[in-house]
Design an enzyme around this catalytic site. Structure first.
Site, PDB file in Angstrom:
ATOM      1  CE1 TYR A  33     -51.570  17.997  -4.108  1.00  7.10           C
ATOM      2  CE2 TYR A  33     -51.897  17.645  -1.751  1.00  7.10           C
ATOM      3  CZ  TYR A  33     -51.249  18.284  -2.795  1.00  7.10           C
ATOM      4  OH  TYR A  33     -50.280  19.209  -2.524  1.00  7.10           O
ATOM      5  CB  SER A  57     -49.324  17.520   1.155  1.00  8.31           C
ATOM      6  OG  SER A  57     -50.502  17.752   1.888  1.00  8.31           O
ATOM      7  CE  LYS A  97     -48.074  16.765  -3.431  1.00  9.40           C
ATOM      8  NZ  LYS A  97     -46.836  17.314  -4.002  1.00  9.40           N
TER       9      LYS A  97
END
Length: 167
Positions: free
Chosen positions: A153, A126, A157
């Protein structure tokens, strides 16, 4: 591979003639995709995969190696976002599932990848990895403190991107 990008990818690969192993948490969800693939004349099968536990991932990798001594393409796509907690192994849950689980799976099937002529590993990441200003290793063993858990998150990533680069 039972929803979203993974489902579309599994169907497209099968339509191109690949035998697809759907490594998913739910056999029920995977079966719907397997049925779609087989209805179109493709070939697919299910292997249980729980990315929340390294021990479980190792067992799944062992089963995948037994079924596929040669793997041409591994796609690490599964993941969670906005989730708080710790993985089974005591890591921040998004880091545990989104990175460590994929890392363990890739390493676990490495012999099958290396047996292929031109193997590829694709890890879906991402652009949120660009927002990581500092990789706080201590935070990997703590429940994410930010409201939406997006820092966790982003760290997961970023770890995906670094792992892909190293591979």
């Amino acid at each position: 591979a039972n929803s979203g990008i993974g489902r579309v990818t599994a169907n497209e690969l099968a339509e191109d003639g690949a035998h697809v192993i759907l490594a998913c948490r739910s056999q029920e969800g995977a079966q719907a995709v397997i049925d779609e693939i087989e209805a179109k004349g493709g070939s697919a099968e299910y292997v249980h995969l729980d990315l929340n536990s390294i021990a479980a991932v190792r067992e799944s990798a062992k089963e995948i190696r037994a079924r596929a001594p040669k793997i041409d393409l591994l796609i690490n796509n599964a993941g969670i976002a906005g989730t708080k907690g710790l993985s089974h192994d005591g890591f921040e849950v998004m880091y545990g599932v989104n990175h460590l689980g994929h890392f363990a799976l890739t390493e676990g099937v490495m012999a099958s990848l290396q047996a292929a002529d031109s193997p590829r590993v694709v890890t879906v990441a991402s652009t949120l990895h660009h927002k990581v200003e500092e990789f706080d290793f201590k935070s990997l063993r703590e429940v994410s403190a930010d409201t939406g858990a997006m820092k966790g998150y982003g760290r997961a990533k970023l770890a995906n991107v670094m792992f892909a680069t190293e591979l």
